[in-house]
Design a protein around this motif. Structure first.
Motif, PDB file in Angstrom:
ATOM      1  N   PRO A 105       1.003  -0.666  -0.244  1.00  0.00           N
ATOM      2  CA  PRO A 105      -0.039  -0.121   0.287  1.00  0.00           C
ATOM      3  C   PRO A 105       0.838   1.443  -0.015  1.00  0.00           C
ATOM      4  CG  PRO A 105       0.180  -1.308   1.819  1.00  0.00           C
ATOM      5  CD  PRO A 105       1.101  -2.211   0.973  1.00  0.00           C
ATOM      6  N   ALA A 106       0.281   2.149  -0.526  1.00  0.00           N
ATOM      7  CA  ALA A 106       1.020   3.153  -0.673  1.00  0.00           C
ATOM      8  C   ALA A 106       1.255   4.029   0.659  1.00  0.00           C
ATOM      9  CB  ALA A 106       0.050   4.484  -1.224  1.00  0.00           C
ATOM     10  N   PRO A 107       2.209   4.291   1.382  1.00  0.00           N
ATOM     11  CA  PRO A 107       3.455   4.934   2.759  1.00  0.00           C
ATOM     12  C   PRO A 107       1.997   5.477   3.283  1.00  0.00           C
ATOM     13  CG  PRO A 107       4.820   4.560   0.991  1.00  0.00           C
ATOM     14  CD  PRO A 107       3.882   4.582  -0.311  1.00  0.00           C
ATOM     15  N   ALA A 108       1.595   5.887   4.141  1.00  0.00           N
ATOM     16  CA  ALA A 108       0.901   6.688   5.415  1.00  0.00           C
ATOM     17  C   ALA A 108       1.390   7.573   5.565  1.00  0.00           C
ATOM     18  CB  ALA A 108       0.524   5.904   6.763  1.00  0.00           C
ATOM     19  N   LEU A 109       0.335   9.232   5.118  1.00  0.00           N
ATOM     20  CA  LEU A 109       1.663  10.056   5.045  1.00  0.00           C
ATOM     21  C   LEU A 109       1.411  10.827   6.847  1.00  0.00           C
ATOM     22  CD1 LEU A 109      -0.840  11.292   2.371  1.00  0.00           C
ATOM     23  CD2 LEU A 109       2.106  10.973   2.533  1.00  0.00           C
ATOM     24  N   HIS A 110       2.601  11.182   6.857  1.00  0.00           N
ATOM     25  CA  HIS A 110       3.103  11.884   7.750  1.00  0.00           C
ATOM     26  C   HIS A 110       3.476  13.243   8.219  1.00  0.00           C
ATOM     27  CE1 HIS A 110       3.150   8.008   9.860  1.00  0.00           C
ATOM     28  NE2 HIS A 110       4.066   7.277   8.623  1.00  0.00           N
ATOM     29  N   PRO A 111       2.286  14.073   8.885  1.00  0.00           N
ATOM     30  CA  PRO A 111       3.021  15.962   8.658  1.00  0.00           C
ATOM     31  C   PRO A 111       4.557  15.819   9.611  1.00  0.00           C
ATOM     32  CG  PRO A 111       2.091  15.145  10.538  1.00  0.00           C
ATOM     33  CD  PRO A 111       2.020  13.597  10.151  1.00  0.00           C
ATOM     34  N   PHE A 112       5.089  16.729   8.481  1.00  0.00           N
ATOM     35  CA  PHE A 112       6.576  17.224   8.566  1.00  0.00           C
ATOM     36  C   PHE A 112       6.822  18.237  10.132  1.00  0.00           C
ATOM     37  CE2 PHE A 112      10.732  18.590   7.737  1.00  0.00           C
ATOM     38  CZ  PHE A 112      11.355  18.225   7.863  1.00  0.00           C
ATOM     39  N   THR A 113       7.379  17.285  10.840  1.00  0.00           N
ATOM     40  CA  THR A 113       7.606  18.480  12.158  1.00  0.00           C
ATOM     41  C   THR A 113       9.169  18.150  12.427  1.00  0.00           C
ATOM     42  OG1 THR A 113       7.112  15.487  13.530  1.00  0.00           O
ATOM     43  CG2 THR A 113       5.497  17.498  12.987  1.00  0.00           C
ATOM     44  N   LEU A 114       9.056  18.724  14.290  1.00  0.00           N
ATOM     45  CA  LEU A 114      10.465  18.637  13.966  1.00  0.00           C
ATOM     46  C   LEU A 114      11.342  16.917  14.250  1.00  0.00           C
ATOM     47  CD1 LEU A 114      13.198  19.961  15.105  1.00  0.00           C
ATOM     48  CD2 LEU A 114      12.053  20.540  17.629  1.00  0.00           C
ATOM     49  N   ARG A 115      10.014  16.683  15.240  1.00  0.00           N
ATOM     50  CA  ARG A 115      10.389  15.441  15.180  1.00  0.00           C
ATOM     51  C   ARG A 115      10.925  14.287  14.396  1.00  0.00           C
ATOM     52  NH1 ARG A 115       7.418  10.779  19.523  1.00  0.00           N
ATOM     53  NH2 ARG A 115       8.825   9.316  19.569  1.00  0.00           N
ATOM     54  N   LEU A 116      10.588  14.564  13.003  1.00  0.00           N
ATOM     55  CA  LEU A 116      10.572  13.848  11.900  1.00  0.00           C
ATOM     56  C   LEU A 116      11.882  14.106  11.595  1.00  0.00           C
ATOM     57  CD1 LEU A 116       9.669  12.216  10.173  1.00  0.00           C
ATOM     58  CD2 LEU A 116       8.621  13.016   8.722  1.00  0.00           C
ATOM     59  N   ALA A 117      11.842  14.894  11.686  1.00  0.00           N
ATOM     60  CA  ALA A 117      13.479  16.235  10.774  1.00  0.00           C
ATOM     61  C   ALA A 117      14.597  16.038  11.545  1.00  0.00           C
ATOM     62  CB  ALA A 117      13.049  17.465  11.233  1.00  0.00           C
ATOM     63  N   LEU A 118      14.684  15.390  13.259  1.00  0.00           N
ATOM     64  CA  LEU A 118      15.823  14.536  13.664  1.00  0.00           C
ATOM     65  C   LEU A 118      15.834  13.392  13.348  1.00  0.00           C
ATOM     66  CD1 LEU A 118      14.759  15.788  17.322  1.00  0.00           C
ATOM     67  CD2 LEU A 118      16.882  16.887  15.588  1.00  0.00           C
ATOM     68  N   GLY A 119      14.965  12.570  13.390  1.00  0.00           N
ATOM     69  CA  GLY A 119      14.797  11.434  12.400  1.00  0.00           C
ATOM     70  C   GLY A 119      15.472  10.816  11.141  1.00  0.00           C
ATOM     71  N   LEU A 120      15.054  12.603  10.594  1.00  0.00           N
ATOM     72  CA  LEU A 120      16.083  12.274   9.165  1.00  0.00           C
ATOM     73  C   LEU A 120      17.419  12.592   9.362  1.00  0.00           C
ATOM     74  CD1 LEU A 120      13.428  14.188   6.877  1.00  0.00           C
ATOM     75  CD2 LEU A 120      13.491  11.858   7.349  1.00  0.00           C
ATOM     76  N   ILE A 121      17.536  13.353  10.219  1.00  0.00           N
ATOM     77  CA  ILE A 121      19.077  13.941  10.450  1.00  0.00           C
ATOM     78  C   ILE A 121      19.871  12.072  11.086  1.00  0.00           C
ATOM     79  CG2 ILE A 121      20.284  15.157  11.831  1.00  0.00           C
ATOM     80  CD1 ILE A 121      18.159  17.737  11.609  1.00  0.00           C
TER      81      ILE A 121
END
Length: 533
Positions: free
Chosen positions: A7-23
């Motif tokens: 299935p298409a991946p669930a959409l997640h709002p781009f938050t500071l928490r998600l940004a830290l995960g990407l870092i």
């Protein structure tokens, strides 16, 4: 039983928490790339400390790189199956633990075996960076995520020389491996905190492409071993090299056939019908060759002609590496402007690389570090100006559910091409050096340079080594041989810069013909859709 498509991946709002995960994923991917290059540069110190022979030590690099590229092929499949967060944390922990244990291995065989395992963990990390950038970043920020991925090709490799020199000269060779520990701990904390947890999809194992994994990973690993060991073992004159090559090529053909027909493949080869994606893969391979003009060639000159140690020419590599932290976001911001055609940005970047190569062709044995600054500055701007438009063009025709397929193909091409590029350039420099050396020696013999040098030295009454002021014949020949070797290398480097200009010209032609115009991701009207051909 047929497994339902993902299935298409669930959409997640781009938050500071998600940004830290990407870092966190970025730190892990950069650390993986640094580990490979730092170990390569510090190999002589590792050999001296561990007592591993020259032949054995060559397998430390080869085995790691073979495992690394093999892991790039299969990592996106396992990330979808076990979840991106869980898989990334697992391979990051495995990479760190193998780094801790490596300096403690008592035998060369155990050392190389653990290095293979670390290569598997390390190779799985860069595909995760592309995957999270394509999945989680909103359209206005997507190019910045691709810019972060580009850092693995521009920032990491150019920082390796300084790190290798610091650990081996000022601390301990063990920290060549232990340096990954603090970075990986930080990365794991950020990944665990920031990335969302997807559900397990164990049902995908019912259609696992096990045959493709075995044939593809085996073929790619053998090809990497052929490239990295070929020059040392004299290529096809070695039964081992010939055997690996004759095994790898049929395996790779079988792998491609299997991928075309398999319902849940590692590579979705049908995507190559999209012109922009095909161009991106070909251009990425070419750029990795051209970019060596800013790292491998100056390093060869300073190491062999000037006799510099790594720490003495590392600042030149930093001239390319450090500015990427500012230049890559700047290029991403420019590409987000609708009226800027990324193909023109790519052409301008190639122009910078060609200009730097033209300057490099003027090299003489009298050059010092000051002669390379402009070359390095042009490389610092040219590399991201080329790589980011390639990523933008290629990913514009990839739908979100196809992200793992694109990540597997891109990272495998990147991993293989970087090794093939290094092998090609090293081979070309070596053989052109032999050619020029023979020409110089023949010219010297024809003009009786040896006799002239001998008569001149005997007339010199101020030499301090012999009582009568003469210079020994051995000293004459040694100095003459050194002069010939240095001049031959300088001429071969000039030829190599010309070769790289040829590759850049091919990339310009390819860019003018193959890709279609694409617009920034946040643009509402997308002339090039994910199914464009």
């Amino acid at each position: 039983m047929t497994v339902k498509p993902a299935p298409a991946p669930a959409l997640h709002p781009f938050t500071l928490r998600l940004a830290l995960g990407l870092i966190g994923v970025l730190i892990a991917a950069l650390t993986s790339g640094l580990n490979d290059r730092v170990t390569d540069i510090a190999l002589a110190d590792i050999r001296a400390a561990t007592g591993i022979s020259y032949d054995q030590s060559s397998w430390i690099i080869s085995a790691y790189q073979a495992a690394e590229v093999a892991a790039m092929m299969i990592a996106p499949w396992f990330a979808v199956t076990f979840s991106l967060r869980r898989f990334t944390l697992t391979v990051a922990a495995g990479f760190m633990l193998t780094g801790i244990l490596l300096p403690l291995m008592p035998t060369p065989a155990m050392f190389i075996g653990l290095r293979v395992l670390q290569g598997l963990f390390g190779g799985a990390l860069p595909p995760m960076l592309m995957t999270v950038a394509l999945r989680f970043l909103p359209p206005p920020l997507k190019l910045y995520g691709l810019g972060a991925y580009a850092l693995t090709a521009t920032f990491g490799p150019n920082m390796a020389a300084s790190l290798a020199a610091f650990w081996t000269d000022d601390v301990s060779w063990m920290f060549v491996f232990w340096q990954v520990v603090p970075a990986m701990l930080i990365a794991m904390v950020l990944i665990g905190y920031g990335l969302p947890q997807d559900p397990l999809r164990i049902e995908r194992f019912k259609q696992i492409d096990l045959f493709g994994m075995l044939t593809g990973c085996s073929a790619m690993s053998l090809l990497i071993l052929v490239l990295t060991q070929g020059e040392r073992l004299d290529w096809l004159d070695s039964p081992l090299i010939a055997g690996m090559l004759l095994t790898a090529l049929p395996l790779f053909v079988v792998f491609l056939i299997n991928e075309w027909f398999h319902p849940l493949p590692l590579f979705k080869l049908q995507m190559l019908q999209r012109r922009n994606l095909t161009h991106g893969l070909l251009a990425l391979a070419g750029v990795l060759i051209v970019s060596l003009s800013g790292s491998a060639l100056p390093s060869a000159y300073f190491a062999q002609v000037e006799g510099f140690r790594t720490v003495q020419f590392a600042p030149l590599a930093l001239t390319i590496g450090l500015p990427q932290l500012l230049i890559a976001p700047l290029i991403a911001a420019l590409l987000n402007i609708r009226w800027i055609d990324c193909r023109w940005m790519l052409a301008a970047g190639l122009g910078c690389l060609v200009t730097s190569s033209l300057l490099g062709m003027q090299i003489t044995s009298d050059w010092a570090r000051d002669n390379f600054w402009l070359i390095q500055i042009l490389q610092a701007f040219g590399q991201p100006m080329v790589i980011l438009p390639i990523l933008m063009t290629a990913t514009s025709v990839v739908a979100p559910p196809e992200g793992p397929f694109a990540s597997a193909m891109f990272n495998t091409v990147r991993g293989f091409s970087s090794i093939a590029a290094s092998t090609l350039v090293s081979w070309f420099v070596s053989h052109r050096e032999q050619f020029h050396s023979n020409i110089l020696i023949n010219n010297a013999a024809n003009r009786s340079w040896l006799m002239t040098a001998s008569e001149s030295s005997q007339a010199n009454s101020s030499h301090p080594l012999l009582p009568d002021g003469s210079v020994s014949a051995t000293e004459n020949l040694s100095g003459f041989a050194t002069l010939i070797k240095h001049q031959a290398l300088v001429l071969s480097l000039s030829d190599t810069w010309l070769l790289l200009i040829g590759f850049a010209a091919f990339l310009l032609l390819l860019t003018a013909i193959v890709p279609k115009r694409v617009w920034p991701p946040q643009t509402l009207i997308q002339p090039v859709s994910p199914t464009s051909r």
